[in-house]
Design a protein around this motif. Sequence first.
Motif, mmCIF file in Angstrom:
data_model
loop_
_atom_site.group_PDB
_atom_site.id
_atom_site.type_symbol
_atom_site.label_atom_id
_atom_site.label_comp_id
_atom_site.label_asym_id
_atom_site.label_seq_id
_atom_site.Cartn_x
_atom_site.Cartn_y
_atom_site.Cartn_z
ATOM 1 N N ALA A 234 121.764 42.814 10.261
ATOM 2 C CA ALA A 234 120.812 43.828 9.819
ATOM 3 C C ALA A 234 119.681 43.217 9.003
ATOM 4 N N VAL A 235 120.007 42.300 8.098
ATOM 5 C CA VAL A 235 118.976 41.713 7.248
ATOM 6 C C VAL A 235 118.008 40.861 8.078
ATOM 7 N N THR A 236 118.510 40.250 9.149
ATOM 8 C CA THR A 236 117.643 39.461 10.028
ATOM 9 C C THR A 236 116.668 40.358 10.763
ATOM 10 N N LEU A 237 117.158 41.493 11.250
ATOM 11 C CA LEU A 237 116.273 42.436 11.930
ATOM 12 C C LEU A 237 115.223 42.971 10.961
ATOM 13 N N GLY A 238 115.624 43.232 9.707
ATOM 14 C CA GLY A 238 114.664 43.689 8.713
ATOM 15 C C GLY A 238 113.550 42.679 8.511
ATOM 16 N N PHE A 239 113.915 41.394 8.445
ATOM 17 C CA PHE A 239 112.906 40.344 8.300
ATOM 18 C C PHE A 239 112.014 40.252 9.528
ATOM 19 N N LEU A 240 112.620 40.270 10.719
ATOM 20 C CA LEU A 240 111.844 40.162 11.958
ATOM 21 C C LEU A 240 110.877 41.337 12.108
ATOM 22 N N ARG A 241 111.317 42.515 11.697
ATOM 23 C CA ARG A 241 110.448 43.685 11.767
ATOM 24 C C ARG A 241 109.178 43.460 10.954
ATOM 25 N N LEU A 242 109.337 42.951 9.747
ATOM 26 C CA LEU A 242 108.191 42.693 8.879
ATOM 27 C C LEU A 242 107.339 41.554 9.424
ATOM 28 N N ALA A 243 107.988 40.499 9.928
ATOM 29 C CA ALA A 243 107.261 39.338 10.436
ATOM 30 C C ALA A 243 106.385 39.710 11.632
ATOM 31 N N VAL A 244 106.903 40.559 12.502
ATOM 32 C CA VAL A 244 106.127 40.995 13.668
ATOM 33 C C VAL A 244 104.940 41.852 13.239
ATOM 34 N N ALA A 245 105.146 42.685 12.231
ATOM 35 C CA ALA A 245 104.099 43.622 11.808
ATOM 36 C C ALA A 245 103.029 42.973 10.939
ATOM 37 N N LEU A 246 103.337 41.874 10.265
ATOM 38 C CA LEU A 246 102.408 41.278 9.302
ATOM 39 C C LEU A 246 101.040 40.912 9.883
ATOM 40 N N PRO A 247 100.947 40.230 11.051
ATOM 41 C CA PRO A 247 99.609 39.908 11.581
ATOM 42 C C PRO A 247 98.763 41.157 11.827
ATOM 43 N N PHE A 248 99.405 42.230 12.279
ATOM 44 C CA PHE A 248 98.696 43.487 12.538
ATOM 45 C C PHE A 248 98.113 44.037 11.241
ATOM 46 N N PHE A 249 98.926 44.096 10.195
ATOM 47 C CA PHE A 249 98.447 44.636 8.924
ATOM 48 C C PHE A 249 97.467 43.685 8.231
ATOM 49 N N PHE A 250 97.593 42.384 8.499
ATOM 50 C CA PHE A 250 96.616 41.432 7.964
ATOM 51 C C PHE A 250 95.245 41.709 8.566
ATOM 52 N N GLY A 251 95.207 41.962 9.867
ATOM 53 C CA GLY A 251 93.944 42.303 10.523
ATOM 54 C C GLY A 251 93.351 43.595 9.984
ATOM 55 N N LEU A 252 94.222 44.600 9.766
ATOM 56 C CA LEU A 252 93.739 45.872 9.213
ATOM 57 C C LEU A 252 93.225 45.686 7.783
ATOM 58 N N MET A 253 93.881 44.799 7.022
ATOM 59 C CA MET A 253 93.430 44.538 5.661
ATOM 60 C C MET A 253 92.050 43.885 5.658
ATOM 61 N N LEU A 254 91.834 42.917 6.542
ATOM 62 C CA LEU A 254 90.526 42.268 6.619
ATOM 63 C C LEU A 254 89.443 43.262 7.016
ATOM 64 N N LYS A 255 89.761 44.125 7.977
ATOM 65 C CA LYS A 255 88.805 45.143 8.399
ATOM 66 C C LYS A 255 88.487 46.093 7.244
ATOM 67 N N GLU A 256 89.508 46.450 6.503
ATOM 68 C CA GLU A 256 89.346 47.333 5.355
ATOM 69 C C GLU A 256 88.476 46.684 4.281
ATOM 70 N N GLN A 257 88.708 45.398 4.020
ATOM 71 C CA GLN A 257 87.937 44.675 3.018
ATOM 72 C C GLN A 257 86.473 44.552 3.429
ATOM 73 N N ARG A 258 86.222 44.312 4.727
ATOM 74 C CA ARG A 258 84.840 44.215 5.207
ATOM 75 C C ARG A 258 84.123 45.554 5.083
ATOM 76 N N ALA A 259 84.854 46.634 5.372
ATOM 77 C CA ALA A 259 84.259 47.965 5.256
ATOM 78 C C ALA A 259 83.897 48.271 3.806
ATOM 79 N N LEU A 260 84.743 47.862 2.884
ATOM 80 C CA LEU A 260 84.455 48.074 1.459
ATOM 81 C C LEU A 260 83.261 47.237 1.011
ATOM 82 N N ALA A 261 83.162 46.021 1.562
ATOM 83 C CA ALA A 261 82.056 45.137 1.193
ATOM 84 C C ALA A 261 80.716 45.703 1.656
#
Length: 306
Positions: free
Chosen positions: A33-60
């Motif tokens: 279970a703990v491995t799946l929890g980690f993998l879930r976050l690892a898969v999602a991180l690049p997606f949310f990193f892209g959304l964060m950059l887009k969000e930061q550019r919009a604020l700028a």
Amino acid sequence: MIRGALLIALAALLWATTGIVAKFLFSGSDLQAVTLGFLRLAVALPFFFGLMLKEQRALARSATSPPKFTRKALVPLVALGFFQAIYQGSYLLAVDMTGAGIATLIALCLAPVLVAIMAAPLLGEKPGVVTMLALAAAIAGTAMLVISDMDSAGHLRLGGILVAVLAALVYAGFTLTSRHTSTGTPVFTTAFICFFTAALILLPVVALSGGFDGLQSLEFSQWLMVAYIGIVPTCLGYVSFFSGMKTTPATLSSIIVTLEPLFVAMLAWVILGEELGVIGIAGALILTAAVIVASRSSAGSRPDTA
């Protein structure tokens, strides 16, 4: 507002599929279970990193200045990541030890009631009589679910029940920390830092517990399930939820989100064959009603933020 409500309902449905797919993975492989929890976050991180950059550019580009990541601003976000890490592991472990339906009903339905009660000593939000009655109803509903689970499993799966209660406590802590230490950090920036912190916490836990050894047992179709959990309920689910929140009052949003455990119970019955029985169904309805009452009471003590 109708579109926003539908997006939140869609998010609840997508989140509901997490426990179902996870149960398939646990029953068909050696994945922890703990491995799946980690993998879930690892898969999602690049997606949310892209959304964060887009969000930061919009604020700028706008008149709004991007937030400064001072120590004071980062501490609560790291705390949210800590709660997220424990919740991911405990919830998925509860699904593995019991069933997707009962684990989700207990973990997600108890949490809002616990928030309404714990907010009194921690945030100074005095619980009323209605909130206390909601707590009593939640305890009664949970007990009925446990009785139903004993009937279907043939024995008391106490370990899984206690882990699900732990997940509810951790989720309540996450909610209270988010409410108390709001730093004004943009949504997707908050999500990325929270998930990144949780992944960093889970990584050594998985490594030290030998959790990566279970990856060898995964077939291609099961890797697709892991990818599904990281992309659909995590990435698309949260984007749908945040989009819906923009036009939906917080009180209504909190009520719509309670559809998630009911969606899980329904999907677990149809897909996994997990039956609640008459007592379990009654307990689920009582628990859901308690969540709605507690959510309305808790939301009524502060202004809508949507």
